[in-house]
Write a protein that holds these residues in place. Structure first.
Motif, mmCIF file in Angstrom:
data_model
loop_
_atom_site.group_PDB
_atom_site.id
_atom_site.type_symbol
_atom_site.label_atom_id
_atom_site.label_comp_id
_atom_site.label_asym_id
_atom_site.label_seq_id
_atom_site.Cartn_x
_atom_site.Cartn_y
_atom_site.Cartn_z
ATOM 1 N N GLY A 1 7.645 -4.460 -8.922
ATOM 2 C CA GLY A 1 9.002 -4.407 -9.471
ATOM 3 C C GLY A 1 9.859 -5.596 -9.050
ATOM 4 O O GLY A 1 10.844 -5.931 -9.708
ATOM 5 N N ASP A 2 9.492 -6.236 -7.938
ATOM 6 C CA ASP A 2 10.239 -7.402 -7.449
ATOM 7 C C ASP A 2 9.884 -8.684 -8.201
ATOM 8 O O ASP A 2 10.468 -9.737 -7.931
ATOM 9 C CB ASP A 2 9.893 -7.670 -5.973
ATOM 10 C CG ASP A 2 10.538 -6.686 -5.021
ATOM 11 O OD1 ASP A 2 10.995 -5.647 -5.476
ATOM 12 O OD2 ASP A 2 10.561 -6.986 -3.813
ATOM 13 N N ASP A 3 8.884 -8.618 -9.082
ATOM 14 C CA ASP A 3 8.386 -9.840 -9.735
ATOM 15 C C ASP A 3 9.472 -10.492 -10.580
ATOM 16 O O ASP A 3 10.329 -9.825 -11.167
ATOM 17 C CB ASP A 3 7.176 -9.514 -10.619
ATOM 18 C CG ASP A 3 5.976 -9.072 -9.802
ATOM 19 O OD1 ASP A 3 6.125 -8.864 -8.586
ATOM 20 O OD2 ASP A 3 4.899 -8.918 -10.397
ATOM 21 N N PRO B 1 6.698 -11.508 -5.284
ATOM 22 C CA PRO B 1 7.019 -11.626 -3.858
ATOM 23 C C PRO B 1 6.301 -10.617 -2.951
ATOM 24 O O PRO B 1 5.813 -11.005 -1.882
ATOM 25 C CB PRO B 1 8.544 -11.415 -3.824
ATOM 26 C CG PRO B 1 9.008 -11.801 -5.190
ATOM 27 C CD PRO B 1 7.906 -11.372 -6.115
ATOM 28 N N ASP B 2 6.240 -9.361 -3.359
ATOM 29 C CA ASP B 2 5.639 -8.369 -2.463
ATOM 30 C C ASP B 2 4.125 -8.561 -2.358
ATOM 31 O O ASP B 2 3.545 -8.502 -1.260
ATOM 32 C CB ASP B 2 5.965 -6.941 -2.933
ATOM 33 C CG ASP B 2 7.412 -6.561 -2.614
ATOM 34 O OD1 ASP B 2 8.134 -7.404 -2.041
ATOM 35 O OD2 ASP B 2 7.815 -5.431 -2.926
ATOM 36 N N ILE B 3 3.488 -8.800 -3.499
ATOM 37 C CA ILE B 3 2.036 -9.015 -3.501
ATOM 38 C C ILE B 3 1.691 -10.246 -2.653
ATOM 39 O O ILE B 3 0.740 -10.234 -1.856
ATOM 40 C CB ILE B 3 1.535 -9.214 -4.953
ATOM 41 C CG1 ILE B 3 1.737 -7.935 -5.779
ATOM 42 C CG2 ILE B 3 0.082 -9.705 -4.971
ATOM 43 C CD1 ILE B 3 0.793 -6.800 -5.511
ATOM 44 N N VAL C 1 13.280 0.723 -3.431
ATOM 45 C CA VAL C 1 12.903 -0.396 -4.304
ATOM 46 C C VAL C 1 11.476 -0.904 -4.058
ATOM 47 O O VAL C 1 11.041 -1.829 -4.738
ATOM 48 C CB VAL C 1 13.918 -1.564 -4.199
ATOM 49 C CG1 VAL C 1 15.261 -1.134 -4.767
ATOM 50 C CG2 VAL C 1 14.050 -2.075 -2.781
ATOM 51 N N SER C 2 10.753 -0.306 -3.103
ATOM 52 C CA SER C 2 9.318 -0.617 -2.968
ATOM 53 C C SER C 2 8.505 0.627 -3.324
ATOM 54 O O SER C 2 7.957 0.718 -4.414
ATOM 55 C CB SER C 2 8.977 -1.093 -1.545
ATOM 56 O OG SER C 2 9.572 -2.347 -1.272
ATOM 57 N N ILE C 3 8.472 1.614 -2.416
ATOM 58 C CA ILE C 3 7.670 2.826 -2.661
ATOM 59 C C ILE C 3 8.190 3.573 -3.890
ATOM 60 O O ILE C 3 7.412 4.041 -4.727
ATOM 61 C CB ILE C 3 7.719 3.769 -1.433
ATOM 62 C CG1 ILE C 3 7.306 3.020 -0.157
ATOM 63 C CG2 ILE C 3 6.890 5.019 -1.679
ATOM 64 C CD1 ILE C 3 5.878 3.000 0.184
HETATM 65 CA CA CA Z 1 10.111 -6.231 -1.943
#
Ligand code: CA
Ligand code: GDP
Length: 335
Positions: free
Chosen positions: A41-43, A53-55, A217-219
């Motif tokens: 979702g942060d992409d 970013p998270d990956i 906003v992550s899980i």
């Molecule tokens: Ca994040």
């Protein structure tokens, strides 16, 4: 043992690096396979390049290439390209991309442009970072492009009551979550499907772990991919989570602002309540009160120091989560 986890960026990556360390030092956990379902979702697309970013934080941290101080981005980084882009007046200027990091985004964008699904790109990047050699499969939550947006007040031109949605990264990085968020809207999530292997990894796991990643906003975004939450509810394996709050506060970032936006109090009970329909075990920081009044099934709670101040400290936390999960499995089997 097959362990499956959902994960955001820095908090997720540090916990999982600790988990791998714990697995290596535990004779009874040899041969453990770890599947990580990462938040996309942060992409964001920046300068024509797709950035995840998270990956990437997961890849760099588990692969030993992360900038330790920041917790994201590459170690020994330079910023020549960003400097040239600034000279050109290219925007945005508020998102930092280093030169080595740029190579990841160029390569990913090239392959996506050739029609390769994101999950296949991540498999290639995982090989580069030696994740498979560590028994880790990293999957994006979905191959469908999704982007978290934040609805904030729009006071431009003195208008009252106006609203606008900005990309999550603009709210988080540029505004440092200081603009009060009204709600989060995830563009594309309703028509997203779980990436290949995601539901299987949840259904066939012996143990599911929720790292102390941002619950909203992550899980929360991963759980919003159609089918994922149902799979979490349906699994017979125990689900053990780790509170992202230490002494009542998020360790870094603005999880409290995210929780406020969805009307949930920033306490370990508030966070556990978000997972109440499938949570079996919950680790709470030793300085925080025992959760009370969690709706749904009451998870078994253990108190531990939850600050991941080193890889060893993170390994101890991960070890405590595994231990709780194994105890819950034994209990389930004996009834
Ligand atoms: Ca994040
Ligand atoms: P992000 O995507 O980079 O923001 O990272 P995550 O969503 O994976 O994790 C962010 C969360 O990790 C924050 O809400 C922090 O409170 C939590 N966190 C970071 N460091 C620690 C730590 O040392 N201990 C605990 N318990 N939580 C942490």
């Amino acid at each position: 043992m097959r362990i499956t986890t959902l994960a955001g960026g820095v908090g997720g990556a540090r916990f999982l690096r600790g988990l791998l360390h714990h697995v290596r030092r535990s004779t009874d956990l040899q041969g453990t396979r770890l599947t990580v379902i990462g938040n996309t979702g942060d992409d964001i697309t920046l300068f024509g390049l797709r950035v995840c970013p998270d990956i990437d934080t997961l890849l760099y941290t588990l692969g030993g290439g992360v900038h330790e101080g920041q917790g994201w981005g590459r170690a020994d980084e330079t910023h020549e390209v960003a400097g040239e882009l600034a000279q050109l007046g290219a925007t945005p200027s508020w998102f930092t991309l280093g030169d080595r990091d740029f190579a990841t985004h160029i390569y990913r964008s090239q392959l996506l442009g050739q029609g390769m699904p994101l999950s296949a790109v991540i498999t290639l990047l995982s090989r580069r970072w030696g994740l498979d050699a560590q028994g880790v499969s990293l999957l994006p939550m979905t191959d469908t492009p999704v982007e978290t947006h934040v609805v904030v007040a729009d006071t431009a031109g003195g208008a009252e009551g106006g609203r606008r949605a900005i990309h999550f990264q603009e709210w988080w990085v540029r505004h440092q979550a200081r603009l009060p968020a009204e709600r989060f809207v995830v563009a594309g999530l309703d028509r997203a499907t779980p990436a290949p292997g995601v539901l299987d990894a949840i259904r066939t796991a012996d143990l599911l772990l929720l790292p102390p990643s941002n619950p909203v906003v992550s899980i929360g975004i991963i759980l919003g991919v159609p089918g994922v939450r149902d799979a979490m509810r349906g699994t017979t394996a125990p689900v053990v989570g780790v509170s992202p709050l230490v002494a009542g506060r998020p360790v870094r970032g603005y999880a409290d602002a995210c929780l406020a936006a969805i009307g949930v109090e920033s306490t370990s009970s508030g966070v556990a309540g978000l997972y109440a329909d499938f949570l079996d075990g919950w680790l709470v920081d030793e300085a925080d009160p025992m959760p009370s009044g969690i709706r749904g099934r009451a998870p078994q709670v253990a108190h531990r120091p939850l600050l991941m101040s080193s890889v060893d400290a993170a390994a101890d936390i991960a070890g405590a989560a595994v231990e709780l999960g194994v105890a819950l499995r034994a209990r389930d089997r004996s009834v």
